[in-house]
Each structure stands twice: as C-alpha cells, then as structure tokens.
Design a protein around this motif. Structure first.
Motif: not given
Ligand code: SF4
Length: 283
Positions: A88-107
């Motif tokens: 789902d992040l793959r489809s959302i992140i590229p949609r923004f033109r302003i800076p994006v912070s992703v807060s995630v429990r990355a593994i």
C-alpha cells in the motif's frame, strides 16, 4: 487499503481550523501485528480502530490525497504494521508532491531504502521505549536489532532519519538522555511524546508523566541537541532521575515546542485542548 486522516487534518483541509498545522497526518491500516502495550492499534487492544494516541482518525477517499499538496508543507504517514502495508505504501508515497515522512516499524534497512526510492523525504523508526529490558517487555522484539536498523538507516541516509521517544513508560531520565546522545551522534532526530493512557490498551490505567518531569526532559534534550550542554552537566540520582542541570540561563521557549521532522506540530496529539500542554504546537 484503509487510509485515515487525523481529525485536525480534515478540519484544516475543510477550512474549519485555525491551528498552525503545516503537516497533514495520515494513518495507514488498522490492527497491528505487534502488541505494544500502550498502543490503541496493537493486536490485543480493544480500543476502537479509528484511534491512535488520543486522536480520532477518519477514513478518507484516496482521491483526497491529491488536494493536500496545496494545503500543507509535509505529509506524515503513520503506518500500522498489517500484512500488505508495504504494498500500500508503494502506491501512496509517489502521489505526493510535497515532502513525505513515513513513520514505520521497518524490519530491515532494505525496507527503509525502498521508501526513499519511492520518494519519501524522511523515514521515522520509532524506538518509543529507550531501555532494552522495557522495550522487549512493552513492545516485543529485539531492542538491539531495532537500534541496528536505526543506525544503519542513519548511515545510509544521513540527516533523514527520525525516531520517537515516549516519556512515561517506565524508563528513567537517564535512559532518555543516553538515547538522545546516541541518536545525536548518528544525526538522528528525536521527537518526544508524552505517554497518554488509552482505554482498551494494557496500559489504560497507567499515569501520564508529570508535566514537571516532561519539562525537564524537554529542556535537557533540547540543550544536548543544540550543543548548549554536555551530558556531564546533568546530575542524576542513583535511580537515573535528573536532580539538577548546570544551566543558569532562562528556559528556552523553543524547548517546549513539538520537535521532530520539519513542520511537525502534532496539535493535541498527547494532550487535551484543556491542558496540560506537553508539546506546544503553536509557533
Ligand atoms: S516527527 Fe512528526 S512528521 Fe516526523 S514521523 Fe514523527 S509525527 Fe510524523
């Protein structure tokens, strides 16, 4: 995909809020695979699924995302770890033109790398509990592994990594100071939160931290981050509680404000508008 925006974000988009809020806040998904004992989204929580901290999040249609680029300076996506969140992040992140912070429990660091490749400006890997024993008891998983990912991500993406610390989960003042120093040495931004008891979570009956303690933590972490104080200037008792600081100037107002990614204010995330206000969101 379940995508929600914070109530404050929706009010702002609809022109119904005068809050100083340059960041739009989203929550992606619901009901986490992890079981952090303080979190409304944890596996065992019985809180309604539209809660995170004390904030209500409302489901939004995906097409609203395109309108946000003109209303805000930053997008923050708080990711609940559910099966399929990466897709789902793959489809959302590229949609923004302003800076994006992703807060995630990355593994893994590979996961963090993928978000930057997709166009994220910053990645936040929340530690929340900066004490090994408590982390493993309250959040589950290996603390050392978590710090390793944080450290490697900071090495690969210098100045682009944020972490969260929640004050009031049983840690000592010294735990927070030591972690702040560790993070600063690695150019990781630490954002402070005050523990907020949420009904339906295992920690629903725990106390919030006192405002006095929170102010102390805000002050010392601010002074350390700005190189205005060294760890040796902080005096702890035998339990790791700050009993004095060698600082004779006035309390710097900046220390009270919400800190974290640029433009992050998180109005009333930890506090009711009636107060007490832990993180001051107005500029
Ligand atoms: S510091 Fe603010 S903008 Fe950055 S990840 Fe945390 S909540 Fe989001």
């Amino acid at each position: 995909m379940i995508l929600r925006a914070s109530y404050g974000t929706i009010q702002k988009v609809n022109g119904k809020s005068s809050l100083e809020m340059d960041t739009a806040y989203f929550m992606l998904g619901e009901r986490c695979v992890y079981n952090c004992l303080y979190c409304a989204q944890s596996r065992s929580s019985t809180s309604p699924s539209h809660f995170l901290s004390r904030v209500i999040w409302k489901e939004i249609p995906e097409d609203l995302l395109d309108e946000l680029n003109d209303c805000f300076k930053r997008i923050c996506i708080q990711v609940v770890s559910y099966a399929g969140y990466r897709e789902d992040l793959r489809s959302i992140i590229p949609r923004f033109r302003i800076p994006v912070s992703v807060s995630v429990r990355a593994i893994s660091v590979e996961e963090v790398t993928e978000y930057f490749k997709l166009g994220a400006d910053r990645v936040d890997i929340a530690v929340d509990v900066p004490n090994e024993t408590l982390f493993e008891k309250i959040r589950g998983g290996k603390y050392e592994r978590h710090l390793h990912i944080l450290e490697k991500a900071a090495e690969m993406f210098p100045g682009k990594i944020t972490t969260h610390v929640i004050v009031g989960l049983g840690e000592s003042d010294k735990d927070i100071v030591d972690f702040t120093v560790w993070a600063k040495e690695r150019n990781i931004v630490v954002s402070l939160f005050a523990f907020t008891p949420i009904r339906g979570t295992a920690f629903e009956n725990r106390e919030r931290p006192s405002l006095e303690r929170y102010r102390k933590i805000q002050l010392v972490t601010y002074l350390l981050e700005k190189n205005l104080m060294k760890p040796e200037n902080i005096i702890f008792d035998s339990n790791g509680k700050i009993i004095d600081v060698e600082w004779s100037d006035e309390f710097p107002e900046e220390a009270l404000k919400t800190r974290g990614c640029p433009h992050c204010t998180r109005p009333y995330y930890n506090e009711s508008p009636r107060g007490p206000i832990y993180n001051v969101h107005w500029r």
